[in-house]
Design a protein around this motif. Structure first.
Motif, PDB file in Angstrom:
ATOM      1  N   PRO A   1       0.808  -1.211   0.000  1.00 50.49           N
ATOM      2  CA  PRO A   1       0.000   0.000   0.000  1.00 50.49           C
ATOM      3  C   PRO A   1       0.856   1.282   0.000  1.00 50.49           C
ATOM      4  CG  PRO A   1      -0.704  -1.488   1.754  1.00 50.49           C
ATOM      5  CD  PRO A   1       0.545  -2.033   1.196  1.00 50.49           C
ATOM      6  N   LEU A   2       0.328   2.234  -0.720  1.00 48.87           N
ATOM      7  CA  LEU A   2       1.074   3.482  -0.905  1.00 48.87           C
ATOM      8  C   LEU A   2       0.076   4.618  -1.080  1.00 48.87           C
ATOM      9  CD1 LEU A   2       3.979   4.587  -1.444  1.00 48.87           C
ATOM     10  CD2 LEU A   2       3.555   4.201  -3.854  1.00 48.87           C
ATOM     11  N   ALA A   3       0.093   5.550  -0.149  1.00 47.06           N
ATOM     12  CA  ALA A   3      -0.763   6.731  -0.252  1.00 47.06           C
ATOM     13  C   ALA A   3      -0.259   7.724   0.784  1.00 47.06           C
ATOM     14  CB  ALA A   3      -2.219   6.372   0.008  1.00 47.06           C
ATOM     15  N   GLU A   4      -0.947   8.853   0.894  1.00 48.37           N
ATOM     16  CA  GLU A   4      -0.537   9.853   1.858  1.00 48.37           C
ATOM     17  C   GLU A   4      -0.372   9.190   3.234  1.00 48.37           C
ATOM     18  OE1 GLU A   4      -2.982  10.089  -0.263  1.00 48.37           O
ATOM     19  OE2 GLU A   4      -2.761  11.958  -1.375  1.00 48.37           O
ATOM     20  N   ARG A   5       0.661   9.591   3.925  1.00 46.74           N
ATOM     21  CA  ARG A   5       1.016   9.094   5.260  1.00 46.74           C
ATOM     22  C   ARG A   5       1.841   7.808   5.225  1.00 46.74           C
ATOM     23  NH1 ARG A   5       1.745  11.342  10.236  1.00 46.74           N
ATOM     24  NH2 ARG A   5       0.350  13.091  10.387  1.00 46.74           N
ATOM     25  N   THR A   6       1.779   7.052   4.083  1.00 47.17           N
ATOM     26  CA  THR A   6       2.684   5.904   4.016  1.00 47.17           C
ATOM     27  C   THR A   6       3.737   6.119   2.923  1.00 47.17           C
ATOM     28  OG1 THR A   6       1.114   4.733   2.599  1.00 47.17           O
ATOM     29  CG2 THR A   6       1.131   4.124   4.916  1.00 47.17           C
ATOM     30  N   MET A   7       3.725   7.272   2.264  1.00 46.59           N
ATOM     31  CA  MET A   7       4.674   7.529   1.173  1.00 46.59           C
ATOM     32  C   MET A   7       6.117   7.455   1.687  1.00 46.59           C
ATOM     33  SD  MET A   7       2.624   7.913  -1.349  1.00 46.59           S
ATOM     34  CE  MET A   7       3.753   8.327  -2.659  1.00 46.59           C
ATOM     35  N   LEU A   8       6.350   8.149   2.798  1.00 42.99           N
ATOM     36  CA  LEU A   8       7.709   8.173   3.361  1.00 42.99           C
ATOM     37  C   LEU A   8       8.122   6.788   3.842  1.00 42.99           C
ATOM     38  CD1 LEU A   8       8.294  11.235   5.701  1.00 42.99           C
ATOM     39  CD2 LEU A   8       9.812  10.368   3.931  1.00 42.99           C
ATOM     40  N   LEU A   9       7.229   6.174   4.597  1.00 37.84           N
ATOM     41  CA  LEU A   9       7.541   4.846   5.140  1.00 37.84           C
ATOM     42  C   LEU A   9       7.869   3.868   4.022  1.00 37.84           C
ATOM     43  CD1 LEU A   9       4.831   4.440   7.936  1.00 37.84           C
ATOM     44  CD2 LEU A   9       7.281   4.770   8.244  1.00 37.84           C
ATOM     45  N   SER A  10       7.066   3.909   2.979  1.00 40.69           N
ATOM     46  CA  SER A  10       7.266   2.969   1.880  1.00 40.69           C
ATOM     47  C   SER A  10       8.615   3.170   1.204  1.00 40.69           C
ATOM     48  CB  SER A  10       6.136   3.137   0.870  1.00 40.69           C
ATOM     49  OG  SER A  10       6.348   2.268  -0.196  1.00 40.69           O
ATOM     50  N   HIS A  11       9.023   4.428   1.075  1.00 41.78           N
ATOM     51  CA  HIS A  11      10.278   4.703   0.374  1.00 41.78           C
ATOM     52  C   HIS A  11      11.506   4.557   1.260  1.00 41.78           C
ATOM     53  CE1 HIS A  11       7.457   6.290  -2.581  1.00 41.78           C
ATOM     54  NE2 HIS A  11       8.430   6.114  -3.455  1.00 41.78           N
ATOM     55  N   ILE A  12      11.361   4.891   2.520  1.00 43.47           N
ATOM     56  CA  ILE A  12      12.541   4.901   3.390  1.00 43.47           C
ATOM     57  C   ILE A  12      12.603   3.672   4.280  1.00 43.47           C
ATOM     58  CG2 ILE A  12      13.693   6.194   5.247  1.00 43.47           C
ATOM     59  CD1 ILE A  12      12.579   8.705   4.028  1.00 43.47           C
ATOM     60  N   HIS A  13      11.418   3.165   4.664  1.00 40.40           N
ATOM     61  CA  HIS A  13      11.384   2.037   5.586  1.00 40.40           C
ATOM     62  C   HIS A  13      10.436   0.973   5.075  1.00 40.40           C
ATOM     63  CE1 HIS A  13      12.594   0.253   9.257  1.00 40.40           C
ATOM     64  NE2 HIS A  13      13.098   1.389   9.709  1.00 40.40           N
ATOM     65  N   PRO A  14      10.810   0.296   3.969  1.00 39.75           N
ATOM     66  CA  PRO A  14       9.906  -0.673   3.360  1.00 39.75           C
ATOM     67  C   PRO A  14       9.369  -1.682   4.376  1.00 39.75           C
ATOM     68  CG  PRO A  14      12.003  -0.579   2.163  1.00 39.75           C
ATOM     69  CD  PRO A  14      12.127   0.347   3.326  1.00 39.75           C
TER      70      PRO A  14
END
Ligand code: COM
Length: 495
Positions: free
Chosen positions: A405-418
């Motif tokens: 999942p990828l959307a606002e609020r998980t954008m950073l987590l997804s890119h930096i902390h998969p």
């Protein structure tokens, strides 16, 4: 401020003391029930013992829960990215952030919320009410407030619920908190034990952990047993809490709270009988609520084994002319139930037959994630149905990192902390192609579950969902994932 909620406050016509209905309790149920009754032309009076309308929700329950969740999410991200990128180093030692100033800010905001509710109830909804005084119920047609007698044709009890504190040695020590007295906290705890991995225990434990307290959460059952989620979703939630260094003890009961005046430790007992004593300067109890039915007992209404007033789907008690709504009728102790129950009671009093259906509803839970669910789990669906179709993100066997999942609020987590960017699934009947249920761990999806609940009841199919217009990037990826399979006659899982 429009009013002083420490003072008695009245808003009723003193030229009469006769009403069609008196609501005892001005919480969510009483306020919404009164509003419907008034809107339909009836004469109501709402009597609330606290100095404000809205009940425990704005006082010390729902709103503070969400406020602390918001802070926990901010701190969670700051902790994950501590001193990295543009994030500063978290303050002091292990990064303990002070709680008491957060409470002070909350209390300032709370006064404004009370004020708005007062203004809305008085000036926009034209409700008649008495605040800050106890209702003395004489009989089902007579209520006395401050020596003044009010007569009514119908009585609706919405007296709410209170925290259930386990009856263990040490329960009365200072340092033992529940949602009900949390706002009285006047010191900074360092070692917190949360009792009950419940809807209250989970977010509060996540909050204490996020501010930097050494946090232990115990539950006498396996974690998340009470929630209608598939095991993989439960594992994702629990793994997320472990990864954030929370000490988690399931199948573990509270034996005693120890200390001399103030909490110093907690003794717990595992299912195998082994005991452990954990250092603690605060205990937070999230072990549910007990209905406040005592006020109605003298009226002869039936009281159930959980101390709840027993009602039928019309909100009628066992005594004609007496209705009960909200938490005092037992679980689920949810906002939608209280508000709708108020409305249903009013409709029935007005002669418009209405039922409250509590058999299925969308639900949510907080950790440092927002967890939402509705309808059937995959497990349930596979037990009941021949053919089940599931969509899921992230992709189970994908060999690399799946950024969705990828959307606002998980954008950073997804890119930096998969891997910290959440999990979601939707379950369909493979035969009828109808949506049966959905689950989501992430952010920003809660609102959509209110509508998903409605769509599931209406019988929406995968093909209809595929025709919806998504707002890309959407926290729930159900629309586009459904579209990827919509043309397929015999649906093959997309997991
Ligand atoms: C919300 C309280 S905080 S009520 O349901 O609007 O009365």
């Amino acid at each position: 401020m429009l009013y002083n909620y420490f003072e008695p406050m009245d808003n009723y016509d003193p030229s009469t003391n006769e009403y069609d209905v008196i609501f005892v309790g001005g919480g969510a149920g009483g306020r919404f029930g009164s509003t419907y009754f008034k809107a339909m032309g009836g004469k109501q009076l709402t009597i609330e013992k606290d100095g404000h309308l809205g009940g425990k929700c704005p006082k010390n329950a729902c709103v503070i829960h969400h406020y602390l969740f918001d802070i926990a999410v901010e701190l969670d991200l700051a902790r994950i990215l501590d001193d990295k990128k543009w994030y500063p180093k978290l303050p002091t030692g292990k990064g303990k952030v002070e709680i008491v100033p957060m409470i002070e800010d909350y209390l300032k905001g709370r006064d404004e919320a009370y004020d708005v509710m007062y203004y809305q109830s008085k000036s926009q909804l034209n409700l008649e009410f008495i605040l800050n005084r106890e209702a003395e119920i004489v009989d089902k047609n007579t209520v006395i407030v401050d020596g003044k007698t009010f007569k009514t044709k119908n009585l609706v009890i919405g007296s709410g619920s209170r925290a259930a504190i386990p009856n263990v040695p040490g329960k009365d020590l200072s340092g033992v908190y529940s949602y009900a007295n949390f706002l009285e906290l006047d010191y900074e705890p360092k070692n917190v034990v949360v009792v009950g991995a419940s809807k209250t225990g989970m977010p509060w434990a996540s909050f204490f952990n996020a501010v930097g307290c050494n946090t232990t959460m115990i539950d006498m059952n396996p974690f998340l047993t009470a929630f209608n989620l598939d095991d993989e979703i439960k594992e994702y939630i629990i793994d997320g809490m472990k990864l954030r260094d929370m000490n988690l003890m399931e199948n573990t009961a509270l034996s005693s709270i120890n200390g001399n005046g103030h909490v110093e430790s907690v003794t717990v007992e595992r299912k195998d009988g082994s005991k452990e004593t954990i250092k603690a300067d605060m205990v937070f109890v999230g072990t549910g609520c007990i209905p406040n039915s005592e006020i109605a007992a003298p009226l002869g209404v039936e009281i159930g084994g959980g101390n709840e007033i027993v009602v039928d789907s019309h909100m009628k008690t066992s005594v004609p002319g007496i209705y009960a709504i909200g938490d005092v009728t037992g679980g689920p102790m949810e906002m939608w139930k209280a508000r709708k129950a108020g409305m249903v009671a009013s409709k029935n009093i007005l002669g418009m037959e209405a039922d409250l259906d509590i058999t299925s509803f969308p639900d949510f839970l907080h950790t440092t994630y927002e967890i939402t669910w509705v309808g059937m789990t995959e497990k349930e669906a596979r037990e009941k149905l021949e053919k089940v179709f599931v969509i899921r993100m992230p992709i189970k066997d994908y060999p690399g990192h799946c950024p969705i999942p990828l959307a606002e609020r998980t954008m950073l987590l997804s890119h930096i902390h998969p891997g910290l960017n959440g999990m979601q699934k939707a379950i369909y009947d493979g035969e009828t192609r109808m949506l049966l249920g959905a689950q989501h761990v992430g952010y920003g999806a809660k609102d959509s579950f209110q509508y998903l609940d409605h769509l599931i009841r209406k019988g929406i199919t995968i093909d209809e969902i595929a025709n919806m217009n998504e707002l890309f990037l959407n926290p729930t990826h159900y629309i586009q994932l459904s579209r990827l399979r919509a043309g397929m006659k015999s649906l093959v899982d997309l997991t």
